[in-house]
Design an enzyme around this catalytic site. Structure first.
Site, PDB file in Angstrom:
ATOM      1  N   CYS A  51     -24.578 -43.681  -2.421  1.00  0.00           N
ATOM      2  CA  CYS A  51     -24.871 -42.471  -3.397  1.00  0.00           C
ATOM      3  C   CYS A  51     -24.901 -42.844  -4.818  1.00  0.00           C
ATOM      4  CB  CYS A  51     -23.199 -41.607  -3.054  1.00  0.00           C
ATOM      5  SG  CYS A  51     -23.193 -41.268  -1.319  1.00  0.00           S
ATOM      6  N   CYS A  97     -20.328 -44.974  -6.951  1.00  0.00           N
ATOM      7  CA  CYS A  97     -19.823 -43.657  -6.140  1.00  0.00           C
ATOM      8  C   CYS A  97     -18.415 -43.628  -6.051  1.00  0.00           C
ATOM      9  CB  CYS A  97     -20.727 -43.984  -4.636  1.00  0.00           C
ATOM     10  SG  CYS A  97     -19.666 -45.083  -3.669  1.00  0.00           S
ATOM     11  N   ARG A 118     -18.354 -28.876  -4.086  1.00  0.00           N
ATOM     12  CA  ARG A 118     -19.444 -29.274  -4.860  1.00  0.00           C
ATOM     13  C   ARG A 118     -20.128 -28.081  -5.391  1.00  0.00           C
ATOM     14  NH1 ARG A 118     -23.030 -33.058  -1.650  1.00  0.00           N
ATOM     15  NH2 ARG A 118     -21.691 -34.826  -1.973  1.00  0.00           N
ATOM     16  N   LYS A 176     -30.572 -33.142   5.158  1.00  0.00           N
ATOM     17  CA  LYS A 176     -30.246 -32.834   3.904  1.00  0.00           C
ATOM     18  C   LYS A 176     -31.675 -33.286   3.018  1.00  0.00           C
ATOM     19  CE  LYS A 176     -27.244 -36.049   2.775  1.00  0.00           C
ATOM     20  NZ  LYS A 176     -26.497 -37.202   2.089  1.00  0.00           N
ATOM     21  N   LYS A 187     -33.660 -33.291  -0.735  1.00  0.00           N
ATOM     22  CA  LYS A 187     -33.111 -33.458  -2.070  1.00  0.00           C
ATOM     23  C   LYS A 187     -34.453 -33.372  -3.016  1.00  0.00           C
ATOM     24  CE  LYS A 187     -29.144 -36.139  -1.339  1.00  0.00           C
ATOM     25  NZ  LYS A 187     -28.439 -37.378  -1.656  1.00  0.00           N
ATOM     26  N   CYS A 209     -13.614 -40.301  -0.143  1.00  0.00           N
ATOM     27  CA  CYS A 209     -14.576 -40.316   0.763  1.00  0.00           C
ATOM     28  C   CYS A 209     -14.353 -41.106   2.184  1.00  0.00           C
ATOM     29  CB  CYS A 209     -15.592 -41.167   0.264  1.00  0.00           C
ATOM     30  SG  CYS A 209     -17.208 -41.217   1.283  1.00  0.00           S
ATOM     31  N   ARG A 214     -30.564 -29.208  -1.398  1.00  0.00           N
ATOM     32  CA  ARG A 214     -29.421 -29.470  -2.210  1.00  0.00           C
ATOM     33  C   ARG A 214     -29.594 -29.174  -3.658  1.00  0.00           C
ATOM     34  NH1 ARG A 214     -25.644 -33.431   0.185  1.00  0.00           N
ATOM     35  NH2 ARG A 214     -26.026 -33.197   2.241  1.00  0.00           N
ATOM     36  N   CYS A 244     -20.300 -47.835   0.710  1.00  0.00           N
ATOM     37  CA  CYS A 244     -21.130 -48.273   1.915  1.00  0.00           C
ATOM     38  C   CYS A 244     -22.517 -47.803   1.752  1.00  0.00           C
ATOM     39  CB  CYS A 244     -20.354 -47.017   2.867  1.00  0.00           C
ATOM     40  SG  CYS A 244     -21.382 -45.359   2.770  1.00  0.00           S
TER      41      CYS A 244
HETATM   42 FE1  SRM Z   1     -23.869 -38.959  -1.289  1.00  0.00          FE
HETATM   43  C1  SRM Z   1     -22.491 -38.387   2.146  1.00  0.00           C
HETATM   44  C2  SRM Z   1     -20.681 -38.834  -2.369  1.00  0.00           C
HETATM   45  C3  SRM Z   1     -25.201 -38.818  -4.016  1.00  0.00           C
HETATM   46  C4  SRM Z   1     -26.546 -40.375   0.167  1.00  0.00           C
HETATM   47  N1  SRM Z   1     -21.853 -38.527  -0.429  1.00  0.00           N
HETATM   48  C5  SRM Z   1     -21.494 -38.353   0.851  1.00  0.00           C
HETATM   49  C6  SRM Z   1     -20.161 -37.920   1.201  1.00  0.00           C
HETATM   50  C7  SRM Z   1     -20.243 -36.322   1.139  1.00  0.00           C
HETATM   51  C8  SRM Z   1     -19.437 -38.438   2.384  1.00  0.00           C
HETATM   52  C9  SRM Z   1     -19.587 -37.517   3.439  1.00  0.00           C
HETATM   53  O1  SRM Z   1     -20.392 -37.170   4.189  1.00  0.00           O
HETATM   54  O2  SRM Z   1     -18.322 -37.014   4.068  1.00  0.00           O
HETATM   55  C10 SRM Z   1     -19.622 -38.475  -0.073  1.00  0.00           C
HETATM   56  C11 SRM Z   1     -18.248 -37.637  -0.725  1.00  0.00           C
HETATM   57  C12 SRM Z   1     -17.470 -38.536  -1.587  1.00  0.00           C
HETATM   58  C13 SRM Z   1     -16.298 -37.800  -2.273  1.00  0.00           C
HETATM   59  O3  SRM Z   1     -15.072 -38.007  -1.773  1.00  0.00           O
HETATM   60  O4  SRM Z   1     -16.700 -36.965  -3.396  1.00  0.00           O
HETATM   61  C14 SRM Z   1     -20.723 -38.261  -1.167  1.00  0.00           C
HETATM   62  N2  SRM Z   1     -23.059 -38.669  -2.840  1.00  0.00           N
HETATM   63  C15 SRM Z   1     -21.847 -38.391  -3.235  1.00  0.00           C
HETATM   64  C16 SRM Z   1     -21.778 -38.296  -4.767  1.00  0.00           C
HETATM   65  C17 SRM Z   1     -20.485 -37.457  -5.239  1.00  0.00           C
HETATM   66  C18 SRM Z   1     -21.662 -39.716  -5.451  1.00  0.00           C
HETATM   67  C19 SRM Z   1     -21.359 -39.923  -6.837  1.00  0.00           C
HETATM   68  O5  SRM Z   1     -20.457 -40.619  -7.018  1.00  0.00           O
HETATM   69  O6  SRM Z   1     -21.656 -39.162  -7.554  1.00  0.00           O
HETATM   70  C20 SRM Z   1     -23.136 -37.832  -5.135  1.00  0.00           C
HETATM   71  C21 SRM Z   1     -23.098 -36.267  -5.071  1.00  0.00           C
HETATM   72  C22 SRM Z   1     -24.417 -35.683  -5.168  1.00  0.00           C
HETATM   73  C23 SRM Z   1     -24.269 -34.391  -5.426  1.00  0.00           C
HETATM   74  O7  SRM Z   1     -23.925 -33.793  -6.349  1.00  0.00           O
HETATM   75  O8  SRM Z   1     -25.119 -33.393  -4.572  1.00  0.00           O
HETATM   76  C24 SRM Z   1     -23.986 -38.468  -3.909  1.00  0.00           C
HETATM   77  N3  SRM Z   1     -25.704 -39.143  -1.681  1.00  0.00           N
HETATM   78  C25 SRM Z   1     -26.241 -39.098  -3.100  1.00  0.00           C
HETATM   79  C26 SRM Z   1     -27.085 -39.957  -3.435  1.00  0.00           C
HETATM   80  C27 SRM Z   1     -27.949 -40.048  -4.557  1.00  0.00           C
HETATM   81  C28 SRM Z   1     -28.908 -39.205  -4.990  1.00  0.00           C
HETATM   82  O9  SRM Z   1     -29.136 -38.238  -4.297  1.00  0.00           O
HETATM   83  O10 SRM Z   1     -29.562 -39.120  -5.794  1.00  0.00           O
HETATM   84  C29 SRM Z   1     -27.577 -40.385  -2.082  1.00  0.00           C
HETATM   85  C30 SRM Z   1     -28.750 -41.493  -1.826  1.00  0.00           C
HETATM   86  C31 SRM Z   1     -30.278 -40.839  -1.793  1.00  0.00           C
HETATM   87  C32 SRM Z   1     -30.405 -40.320  -0.480  1.00  0.00           C
HETATM   88  O11 SRM Z   1     -30.214 -39.154  -0.283  1.00  0.00           O
HETATM   89  O12 SRM Z   1     -31.049 -41.025   0.466  1.00  0.00           O
HETATM   90  C33 SRM Z   1     -26.610 -39.977  -1.288  1.00  0.00           C
HETATM   91  N4  SRM Z   1     -24.307 -39.341   0.729  1.00  0.00           N
HETATM   92  C34 SRM Z   1     -25.639 -40.081   1.096  1.00  0.00           C
HETATM   93  C35 SRM Z   1     -25.903 -40.144   2.476  1.00  0.00           C
HETATM   94  C36 SRM Z   1     -26.826 -40.834   3.350  1.00  0.00           C
HETATM   95  C37 SRM Z   1     -27.845 -40.055   3.837  1.00  0.00           C
HETATM   96  C38 SRM Z   1     -28.797 -40.491   4.675  1.00  0.00           C
HETATM   97  O13 SRM Z   1     -29.944 -40.417   4.274  1.00  0.00           O
HETATM   98  O14 SRM Z   1     -28.626 -40.877   5.481  1.00  0.00           O
HETATM   99  C39 SRM Z   1     -24.444 -39.588   2.894  1.00  0.00           C
HETATM  100  C40 SRM Z   1     -24.115 -39.614   4.447  1.00  0.00           C
HETATM  101  C41 SRM Z   1     -24.820 -38.447   5.391  1.00  0.00           C
HETATM  102  O15 SRM Z   1     -25.292 -37.524   4.741  1.00  0.00           O
HETATM  103  O16 SRM Z   1     -24.533 -38.521   6.426  1.00  0.00           O
HETATM  104  C42 SRM Z   1     -23.675 -39.165   1.964  1.00  0.00           C
HETATM  105 FE1  SF4 Z   2     -18.755 -42.371   0.235  1.00  0.00          FE
HETATM  106 FE2  SF4 Z   2     -20.668 -44.251   0.888  1.00  0.00          FE
HETATM  107 FE3  SF4 Z   2     -21.279 -42.134  -0.505  1.00  0.00          FE
HETATM  108 FE4  SF4 Z   2     -19.911 -44.079  -1.359  1.00  0.00          FE
HETATM  109  S1  SF4 Z   2     -21.851 -44.419  -0.857  1.00  0.00           S
HETATM  110  S2  SF4 Z   2     -19.404 -41.699  -1.883  1.00  0.00           S
HETATM  111  S3  SF4 Z   2     -18.666 -44.523  -0.009  1.00  0.00           S
HETATM  112  S4  SF4 Z   2     -20.602 -42.034   1.527  1.00  0.00           S
END
Ligand code: SRM
Ligand code: SF4
Length: 566
Positions: free
Chosen positions: A479, A430, A77, A210, A212, A436, A147, A475
Site C-alpha cells: 500500500c 502504509c 475512506r 479493484k 485504479k 489493518c 477507486r 505486508c
Molecule cells: Fe491498500 C488493502 C490501506 C493504497 C494494495 N489497503 C488495504 C486495506 C484496506 C486492508 C484490507 O483490505 O482490509 C488497508 C487498510 C489499512 C487501514 O487500517 O487503513 C489498506 N492502501 C491503504 C492505504 C490507506 C495505505 C496508506 O498508508 O496510505 C492506501 C489507501 C489508498 C486510497 O486512498 O484508496 C492504500 N493499496 C494501496 C496501494 C498504493 C496505490 O494504489 O497507489 C496499493 C498497491 C497498488 C496496487 O493496487 O497494486 C494497495 N491494498 C492493496 C491490496 C492488494 C491488492 C492486490 O492487487 O492484490 C490490498 C488487499 C486486497 O485488496 O485484497 C489492500
Molecule cells: Fe495493511 Fe498490508 Fe496495506 Fe500495509 S500493505 S496497509 S499492512 S494491507
C-alpha cells in the site's frame, strides 16, 4: 453462464451479483445491536460504500481473553478526485473525527484522500450525512470498482494542472456505480425498485477486482503512474493539454509463497487525443470487466488479464470497443517523484505551501499540534487543500495578501520545519497495525524511529543533503508502494521484513528481493554497508537504486512476469 463455470466463480462474484446492487442486508445490520460489526456478505458490501470493518489488533488478544467481541469499528475512506478538499470540508471532518471516533485522527493516504478510522456502527449514518452535507461522499473508494482517481498535485503550472485535474474529476464521476444503494442506506434516500437499476459500465457483478486510475503531469511522477491499472500521462503543447499517453496494467501486490503473483509496471498502449479520454477509459474498464479472471481473485487484477490475453490482444480489444486507434507514444520524461515542500509560486501568482505530514497521520501530541494547526489554517484559508499521493498536504491557492497570516500559523505550529531531513521526506509507510487486518509487521509505527537511524548513516557518510526513496509496508499488498522504492521493506511477521533493493528515482523499475525475513538490526547492517559503499563509489548524482544495480549488489528486474523471482 454454464452451471459448472458458475460453481467455480469466486465467492465475491456470488455476493456481488446477489447483493441487489450493493444493498445486501446492510440496513438490517445497522440496527443489530448484538454486534458492533456487519454480518455475512455485508462485511464485504460496505466496502463498495467506502468503508472497511476492522478491529483494534493491539487489543484483540486481551478482548478474546476477556471473552469479548474484538473492538470492532469501521474505517471510512473519502472520495476526493485529485485530492482536493476545501478548508470548510476539512474543518467539518476534523471536528467530527475529534468527537466521534476511537482514535480522533485523520489519515492521509497514498492515493490522495483521507481515511477516518475508529467509527462505531451507530455513528455511520451521521458520518455519511455530514459528508453529504459538505458535498463529499465515500462511494466506490473501496470494493471491485474504480477507486479514488489520483492526479499530480502540482498547482504551479496552473492552466495545465487545472485541465488535468478536471479530467480526474470527470473520470471519477463517469465510473461511479449507478446504484442508488448509497443514498438509500446512508442518506435515507427514496427506495428504488432494483429492477429499474442497471450498471451499464461496471456490470451487475461489478469489476473482477479493484481498479485504479491516475493522471500524471511529467516531469513529476508523484502519483507513481506505473502502479495503476490505468494511467494517463498528460501531453501538452504551449502549456495546453492536447492528449494523453495511456499506460495499462500496473499493480504492486504479491502473495508470499505464490510465484504466480508479482508486482508489475504498466504497459505503454500509445497516445490518444484528449477528447477521446472517456471513450478509451471506458473501453479499458469494460475490457477488464469482461476478460478479467472471476474465478481466482489473486489473478483478477488488470495486470494479470493483460498477461493472460497478451498486451496486443487487450489493446486491440480496447481499440475495437472505443473505435479509437492508439497513436505512437509521445515522448515524455519523468525526473522525480517526491513532493515539493515549502512555498512555491504558481504561474497564476497564487502561493502554495506543501506541509510534510509524517505517515499522513493528522493528530496532536505534546510536542506537535499538527491537527490544531491545520484546522486553524483551514479556518482562515480562502483557497483549497490538496492531498498528495505521498501522504502530504498542500495549502493551495494562497493569495499574496494572505501569505503572511498563513505563514505565521505555519511558524506557530512548527509546520515550517527546516530540520526535517530530505531522507524523511522521501520515505513512506502504509498504515499497518493496529487497524489493518492484513498487517504482518509494523509499518507506520516503525518508520519514524527507523528513519532516524538511516539519517545517522547518511550523516556519517556526508549524505545529509541526499535521499533514497525508502518505503515500508506491513505486508506484501504494497500500500505504500514499496515495490517501486529504491529500498523497499515488506513485512513478514512482527519484527521481520523482506528487504528489496534497486528501484529507481522515477518509479519505473521494480526492486528485487535482497534478503528475506530480516530483523531491523540486520536491515540496518545491510543498509549501512551499501550506503557507505554508495557514498564512496557513486558516480556524480548517481542514485542509490542505480548504484546498487551498476555495481552488481542486485540484478535489475527487467520484466517482472518472468524475472521477479530470479
Ligand atoms: Fe491498500 C488493502 C490501506 C493504497 C494494495 N489497503 C488495504 C486495506 C484496506 C486492508 C484490507 O483490505 O482490509 C488497508 C487498510 C489499512 C487501514 O487500517 O487503513 C489498506 N492502501 C491503504 C492505504 C490507506 C495505505 C496508506 O498508508 O496510505 C492506501 C489507501 C489508498 C486510497 O486512498 O484508496 C492504500 N493499496 C494501496 C496501494 C498504493 C496505490 O494504489 O497507489 C496499493 C498497491 C497498488 C496496487 O493496487 O497494486 C494497495 N491494498 C492493496 C491490496 C492488494 C491488492 C492486490 O492487487 O492484490 C490490498 C488487499 C486486497 O485488496 O485484497 C489492500
Ligand atoms: Fe495493511 Fe498490508 Fe496495506 Fe500495509 S500493505 S496497509 S499492512 S494491507
Amino acid at each position: 453462464m454454464d452451471k459448472d463455470k458458475k460453481n467455480k466463480l469466486s465467492d465475491h462474484e456470488r455476493l456481488k451479483s446477489e447483493s441487489n446492487f450493493l444493498r445486501g442486508t446492510i440496513v438490517k445490520d445497522l440496527s443489530n445491536e448484538l454486534t458492533g460489526g456487519f454480518t455475512g456478505d455485508n462485511f464485504h458490501l460496505i466496502r463498495f460504500h467506502g468503508m472497511y470493518q476492522q478491529d483494534d489488533r493491539d487489543l484483540r488478544t486481551e478482548r478474546i481473553n476477556q471473552k469479548l467481541e474484538p473492538l470492532i469499528s469501521m474505517m471510512l475512506r473519502c472520495r476526493l478526485p485529485g485530492g482536493v478538499i476545501m478548508p470548510s470540508q476539512w474543518l467539518a471532518i476534523n471536528s467530527f473525527v475529534s468527537k466521534h471516533t476511537l482514535y480522533g485522527t485523520m489519515r492521509l493516504t497514498s492515493r490522495q484522500t483521507l481515511q477516518i478510522h475508529g467509527l462505531l456502527k451507530r455513528d455511520l449514518k451521521d458520518t455519511h450525512r455530514i459528508l453529504h452535507h459538505i458535498g463529499l461522499d465515500s462511494i466506490a473508494t473501496a470494493g471491485d470498482v474504480n477507486r479514488n482517481v489520483i492526479c499530480t498535485s502540482n498547482p504551479m503550472e496552473s492552466i495545465l494542472h487545472h485541465s488535468v485535474i478536471g479530467w480526474a474529476k470527470k473520470i471519477s464521476e463517469h465510473f461511479l456505480p449507478n446504484t442508488r444503494a448509497y443514498a438509500e442506506i446512508w442518506l435515507d434516500g427514496e427506495k428504488t425498485e432494483s429492477t429499474e437499476e442497471c450498471e451499464p459500465i461496471l456490470g451487475a457483478s461489478y469489476l473482477p477486482r479493484k481498479f485504479k486510475i491516475a493522471l500524471v503531469i511529467p516531469p513529476l511522477n508523484d502519483v507513481d503512474a506505473y502502479a495503476n491499472d490505468l494511467s494517463f500521462v498528460a501531453i501538452s503543447m504551449n502549456k495546453q493539454l492536447v492528449g494523453f499517453n495511456v499506460l495499462v496494467g500496473g499493480g504492486l501486490a504479491m502473495t508470499y509463497g505464490d510465484s504466480t503473483t508479482y508486482p508489475r509496471i504498466a504497459s505503454d498502449f500509445g497516445y490518444i487525443d484528449v477528447n477521446d479520454t472517456i471513450k478509451v477509459a471506458e473501453a479499458i474498464v469494460t475490457t477488464q470487466r469482461d476478460l478479467g479472471d472471476r474465478l481466482n481473485r489473486k489473478h483478477a487484477k488488470t495486470k494479470y488479464t493483460l498477461v493472460k490475453v497478451g498486451v496486443d490482444v487487450f489493446k486491440k480489444e480496447v481499440e475495437k470497443r472505443s473505435g479509437i486507434k492508439f497513436f505512437s507514444t509521445h515522448p515524455y520524461t519523468f525526473l522525480e517523484r517526491g513532493d515539493r515542500f515549502g512555498w512555491v509560486k504558481g504561474i497564476d501568482d497564487q502561493w502554495h505551501f506543501t506541509v510534510f505530514i509524517e505517515n499522513g497521520r493528522i493528530f496532536d501530541t505534546e510536542g506537535s499540534l499538527l491537527k490544531t494547526g491545520l484546522s486553524e489554517i483551514a479556518s482562515i484559508h480562502t483557497g483549497c487543500f490538496r492531498l498528495t499521493a505521498n501522504q502530504n498536504l498542500i495549502i493551495s491557492s494562497v493569495r499574496e495578501s494572505d501569505k503572511i497570516s498563513i505563514e505565521s500559523l505555519l511558524v506557530k505550529y512548527k509546520l515550517i520545519n527546516e530540520n526535517i531531513s530530505v531522507q524523511r521526506k522521501s520515505s513512506m509507510a502504509c498504515v499497518s497495525f493496529p487497524t489493518c487486518p492484513l498487517a504482518m509487521a509494523e509499518s507506520e509505527r516503525f518508520l519514524p524511529n527507523f528513519i532516524s537511524k538511516i539519517e545517522n548513516i547518511m550523516f556519517r557518510c556526508g549524505l545529509s543533503n541526499d535521499s533514497i526513496i525508502l518505503r515500508v509496508t506491513g505486508c506484501p499488498n504494497g500500500c505504500a508502494r514499496a515495490m517501486l522504492a529504491e529500498i523497499g521493506l515488506v513485512g513478514r511477521s512482527v519484527g521481520y521484513y523482506n528487504i528489496y533493493l534497486g528501484g529507481n528515482r522515477i518509479g519505473t523499475r521494480i526492486p528485487r528481493l535482497y534478503k528475506e525475513n530480516v530483523t531491523e538490526e540486520e536491515i540496518l547492517n545491510i543498509l549501512n554497508t551499501t550506503i557507505v559503499r554508495w557514498s564512496n563509489e557513486r558516480h556524480p548524482q548517481e542514485s542509490y537504486g542505480d548504484y546498487v544495480i551498476r555495481v552488481g549488489i542486485i540484478t535489475p528486474v527487467l520484466n517482472s512476469e518472468h524475472d521477479f523471482y530470479g
